[in-house]
Enzyme design. Structure first.
Site, mmCIF file in Angstrom:
data_model
loop_
_atom_site.group_PDB
_atom_site.id
_atom_site.type_symbol
_atom_site.label_atom_id
_atom_site.label_comp_id
_atom_site.label_asym_id
_atom_site.label_seq_id
_atom_site.Cartn_x
_atom_site.Cartn_y
_atom_site.Cartn_z
ATOM 1 N N HIS A 171 -40.959 19.879 3.319
ATOM 2 C CA HIS A 171 -39.770 20.722 3.183
ATOM 3 C C HIS A 171 -39.267 20.720 1.749
ATOM 4 O O HIS A 171 -38.168 21.186 1.467
ATOM 5 C CB HIS A 171 -38.640 20.227 4.061
ATOM 6 C CG HIS A 171 -39.009 20.037 5.484
ATOM 7 N ND1 HIS A 171 -39.529 18.870 5.946
ATOM 8 C CD2 HIS A 171 -38.951 20.880 6.542
ATOM 9 C CE1 HIS A 171 -39.767 18.981 7.251
ATOM 10 N NE2 HIS A 171 -39.443 20.192 7.631
ATOM 11 N N ASP A 181 -34.579 16.667 13.891
ATOM 12 C CA ASP A 181 -35.421 16.906 15.063
ATOM 13 C C ASP A 181 -35.159 15.862 16.143
ATOM 14 O O ASP A 181 -35.078 16.186 17.323
ATOM 15 C CB ASP A 181 -36.902 16.891 14.647
ATOM 16 C CG ASP A 181 -37.231 18.037 13.726
ATOM 17 O OD1 ASP A 181 -37.675 19.087 14.213
ATOM 18 O OD2 ASP A 181 -37.013 17.899 12.508
ATOM 19 N N GLY A 220 -38.894 22.973 12.609
ATOM 20 C CA GLY A 220 -38.395 24.118 11.863
ATOM 21 C C GLY A 220 -39.482 25.149 11.624
ATOM 22 O O GLY A 220 -40.669 24.863 11.758
ATOM 23 N N SER A 221 -39.064 26.364 11.294
ATOM 24 C CA SER A 221 -40.016 27.405 10.895
ATOM 25 C C SER A 221 -40.380 27.214 9.423
ATOM 26 O O SER A 221 -39.777 26.421 8.722
ATOM 27 C CB SER A 221 -39.397 28.788 11.054
ATOM 28 O OG SER A 221 -39.077 29.012 12.379
ATOM 29 N N GLY A 222 -41.344 28.001 8.979
ATOM 30 C CA GLY A 222 -41.735 27.956 7.583
ATOM 31 C C GLY A 222 -42.948 27.082 7.342
ATOM 32 O O GLY A 222 -43.343 26.878 6.198
ATOM 33 N N HIS A 223 -43.528 26.568 8.423
ATOM 34 C CA HIS A 223 -44.735 25.752 8.291
ATOM 35 C C HIS A 223 -45.934 26.448 8.904
ATOM 36 O O HIS A 223 -46.947 25.821 9.163
ATOM 37 C CB HIS A 223 -44.528 24.403 8.975
ATOM 38 C CG HIS A 223 -43.318 23.677 8.509
ATOM 39 N ND1 HIS A 223 -43.145 23.334 7.196
ATOM 40 C CD2 HIS A 223 -42.210 23.251 9.161
ATOM 41 C CE1 HIS A 223 -41.992 22.718 7.060
ATOM 42 N NE2 HIS A 223 -41.403 22.658 8.241
#
Ligand SMILES: Nc1ncnc2c1ncn2[C@@H]1O[C@H](COP(=O)(O)OP(=O)(O)O)[C@@H](O)[C@H]1O
Ligand SMILES: Nc1ncnc2c1ncn2[C@@H]1O[C@H](COP(=O)(O)OP(=O)(O)O)[C@@H](O)[C@H]1O
Ligand SMILES: [Mg+2]
Ligand SMILES: [Mg+2]
Ligand SMILES: [Mg+2]
Ligand SMILES: [Mg+2]
Lengths: 330, 217, 330, 217
Positions: A218, A111, A55-58
């Site tokens: 997350h 994932d 996912g994005s945001g990392h």
């Protein structure tokens, strides 16, 4: 809402546009799939394709770890959400040179499902794809194979990428990743939630002055909620969990990562590193190398994680392999 | 056996209702996911059904049959959402369409069969079992109702289906999770409803609302 | 209090202990003055000594900019507070090789007084010390010489350090710094205060959802308080101020820095960079190179600044000079 | 001319009172500095006077005279505080000690001279003028009172001195700043009192309190 974004549902597209513009020497998006970041430093020698993602945001995870002697492609999901199968498959098509590809990502149900579907699609065309899911987060389960992947990801990526760069074959590259994963343990603490750009709100509420030991990257709840304590005590507790789980003895060598989750000052991270080093040296464990900074974040989450990699000569050689990736010295 | 027949218009209408439904429930679903997951379940569904809403007219124009409509909707969810719910709901709709190739209307019983196919595919994909605290805890009790060879009228049967799913969702509250993000929570998951189980019955309720219209038409 | 520290009055000592332990290949503290970070990469050739410094709480500024072909020493003050004269003087004593030293720091009254006293002490012993104060913050005054120094510091440091590394004499090194300073303009925005470790509190209160255009890197009030607007609008406004002040025309080349102030996600920084690049390319201004990340922070302040350096061949050569400093690729 | 004589005990007591005074006013000073500076003025003084408190006994044991005590205190502030107030208050105390070498008691008039020397050094160091919105706006009106060759009794004179400084501090409220961090604020500085001007008169009030004791002893 303490974020600087435009439409909260467009953040991933805009992030990738900015990232690839800023690093056009290193990376580009696939023409036909804008969720796949591909390295421009792949050269033309045949090697095992290294594909990472999540996912994005990392950020800087995963996109900044694409480059020379590092990942060949990164597959990009929505915020905190695994990418879907098609870009996973498209990444394989883009970087496979006939020697097969290795998927590496943090061990999360979403994932696993999506990357597995991507691998099935590639297999249908006769391209071999192997997978190593990263499971460094000590407290996320008793069973190692059920654990989550957090900041320790980067050591597994680097070890496998170095093996691939050295020209090893897929089974050996996979073995390098598995070895690095088995040698890596992390544990984190969060003092706040991150802010989701789609809603402009925190994922969960956390009282000012509280902390959560073991929180996931997350915002998944951790071991327990507690009042914030002095940095040294927090470090001692996190290291306690890691060292209980990890067979690190006097004389062993480690690679240490103190990883900021996005909103914790670098000042605090160095104060944390200071204590990590103190505790390890009391135990006779030697720090071979270290990283201190924001290497795998949860957007604006205030918090950090500690990662210890137990080293041997093979892992040292792999983790010392020279790389060239955007903005990061590793 | 019921004689109710559902045409492609019915399904197009249901899919058109999905985005308003998700918009309405998004915050509620997010709150459930915040407690035991990563707080994005509502966002994930919004992303998926925004795309469905955007492409639905084109899909309707180009689709030869109901099968294709379901497959396209499933593929959009699969492709746009990601995470856990992308492949799970994506598979659900894709597989729900598999046995109705060439048809532009289906009987109510065929429709029940479609949903059973969809549910089966979620099980195959996610490998969750009853009691793992996932959407499966809603779908399986619902599947039992669908399988009953009951004489009742379709609306009654479908109402019972949705009711059983809703109760299944409630039943997740006291559970410890065995699959998904909540798995790592141990005892801390107790007392919270699984967000996927909640969205599952609510989504089926969207089918029910239009079914009532269709049955009374 | 969303910080991980021990005693709030001990943060600087603990920061420096952690930083020097983590980077013992690069730096050490002076034996007799623990507020002076000295490079271990100075070698033994005679060159102009490059000394930078200022208050703590801006990490990685100033301490990470010490290393090979970069600063020879950094003088460290309390949080948000200039160092006192003695360490400024001790830094000179430690790194002078007979060719004199250059002080560079952000233009703040406190820093000027303390560094000037340090320079006087050195002058008493016949060591020549020149000073360049950095004045990149566009909106902080109409008079350029009264402006504050913010993230643009790093370009001035690098230009002068490169000139020194090339073996130039003090007047030329100083001229390089002055040239870089004259070519550099910054402007920032903050969405929150930082948290002072000594009090555990914000410096000032800011309503959730507000932003302050032009806020200083220590939380000094800026141009005006406003509701947070979409990232693109914020960028357009900041760039507007910079471009009004800076003679950058179509065909010119710039070095762009999008600098996170500590608490802003890297995601948002790339979204900001995206817009910066769009606006510049509309105007025909070419981005020669860029940096996106936390290069000069205000601890946990949520916000960012944009810096544009107008380049010519000389500045390009200086800013391309290879360096080796802790954790930063620059 | 007054006949009051102040011994080193008086000054040691005053310096011992500084930390409790700063602890009490730290938050107030921080708030002033937050409005137009960087919010650390109270912290800076705390850091400085903590060190003074820690070393005061040693200083007292080793100092040959009042001059040395002042110089040491000034050097501690200069060395530990940094920022603007470190060199300013550091110079103030260092220079206040310069004319009383060898003395272990000073007359009240000598003491006034010491303060005038200190004030002069702040002007030299900071180059601020009246109306620049700095501690100079408190010190200069105070200096006028000290310079008056008045027949009053010391406590009355020193009270007038502190009063004049306090009024000077008040007078900074409507000003636009010309020096220090607030300089960049322009009109936004209007309506806020300068923190350094505030701490300046308050610090002199600590001297006043002990002076009253000394005068009545
Ligand atoms: N293996 C699985 N089988 C069935 N359902 C699952 C499985 N894993 C997760 N789920 C469902 O997915 C839901 C979460 O969906 P969502 O929040 O959209 O994805 P993510 O967990 O990737 O953020 C859970 O509440 C659960 O019902
Ligand atoms: N040039 C100057 N001359 C006199 N006083 C000054 C000058 N510059 C700043 N000051 C005083 O210093 C005070 C700020 O002190 P402090 O907050 O401790 O330092 P800093 O500004 O470095 O954070 C201001 O309120 C002002 O009274
Ligand atoms: Mg998710
Ligand atoms: Mg979720
Ligand atoms: Mg200060
Ligand atoms: Mg201040």
């Amino acid at each position: 809402m303490k974020r600087l974004v435009n439409d909260g549902y467009e953040v991933v597209e805009e992030l990738l546009e900015g990232f690839t513009k800023a690093n056009s020497d290193y990376v580009e998006l696939l023409e036909h799939d804008k969720r796949v970041v591909v390295s421009k430093k792949r050269g033309d020698k045949s090697k095992v394709g290294i594909i990472i993602g999540g996912g994005s945001g990392h950020e800087p995870l995963f996109i900044n770890y694409v480059g020379e002697n590092f990942a060949d492609a990164s597959v990009v999901g929505n915020v905190n959400t695994s990418p879907s199968p098609e870009p996973c498959y498209n990444a394989v098509k883009a970087v496979d040179t006939g020697k097969g590809c290795l998927y590496m990502y943090g061990n999360y149900a979403g994932d696993v499902m999506n990357f597995d579907m991507g691998a099935e699609m590639a297999a249908d065309e006769g391209i071999q794809v192997e997978t190593v899911t990263i499971t460094d987060d000590v407290y996320s389960s008793e069973n190692i194979e059920d654990r989550r992947g957090v900041a320790g990801d980067i050591f597994v990526f680097k070890a496998a990428a170095a093996a691939a760069a050295k020209g090893l074959e897929l089974p050996e590259v996979k073995a390098a990743a598995e070895k690095a994963n088995a040698a890596t343990r992390s544990m984190g603490v969060a003092l706040s939630s991150c802010t989701l750009p789609a809603t402009g709100k925190n994922i969960f509420e956390m009282e000012e002055g509280d902390m959560e030991i073991g929180m996931g990257i997350h915002g998944e709840p951790g071991v327990r909620r507690d009042k914030i304590r002095p940095a040294d005590e927090v470090v001692d507790e996190l290291l306690g969990y890691i060292l209980e789980d990890h067979s690190l003895d006097s004389g062993d060598e480690t690679y240490v990562l103190v990883n900021g989750l996005g909103g914790l000052p670098l000042m605090d991270q160095y104060i944390v590193y200071r204590r990590v080093e103190q505790v390890l040296s009391e135990k006779g464990i030697k720090v071979y190398k270290n990283l201190v900074g924001n290497y795998a974040t949860s957007m604006d989450m205030v918090g950090m994680s500690i990662t210890l990699v137990k080293l041997d000569d093979e892992l040292k050689e792999l983790l010392d392999y020279p790389t060239d990736i955007p903005n990061i010295k590793f | 056996m019921s004689t109710l027949v559902l045409d492609r218009e019915y399904f197009i209408n249901v899919f058109r209702d999905m985005l308003p439904f998700v918009d309405k429930e998004s915050e509620h679903l997010q709150q459930l996911d915040s407690a035991i997951g990563d707080g994005d379940h509502g966002i994930n569904l919004t992303i998926g059904f925004r795309e469905v809403a955007k492409q639905l007219d084109t899909i309707n124009e180009n689709a030869a049959d109901i099968s294709t409509i379901f497959k396209k909707v499933g593929m959009l969810l699969l492709g746009k959402v990601g995470g856990s719910s992308g492949p799970l709901y994506g598979s659900f709709f894709m597989k729900a369409g598999k046995d109705v190739t060439g048809k532009n209307e289906v009987t109510f019983d065929e429709f029940c069969g479609m949903l059973l196919n969809g549910i089966e595919s979620i099980q195959l994909r996610g490998k969750a079992e009853l009691g793992d605290k996932t959407m499966i805890d809603a779908f399986l009790p619902g599947a039992e109702v669908l399988k009953q060879d009951s004489p009742e009228d379709p609306v009654e049967k479908f109402t019972a289906f949705v009711e059983a799913m809703k109760e299944g969702a409630e039943s997740t509250i006291p559970l410890i999770a065995k699959k998904g993000r909540a798995m790592r929570l141990g005892e801390r998951a107790i007392g919270h409803k699984d967000p996927g189980a909640e969205s599952a019955w609510m989504m089926m309720e969207v089918f029910l609302k239009r079914l009532k219209e269709a049955a009374s038409a």
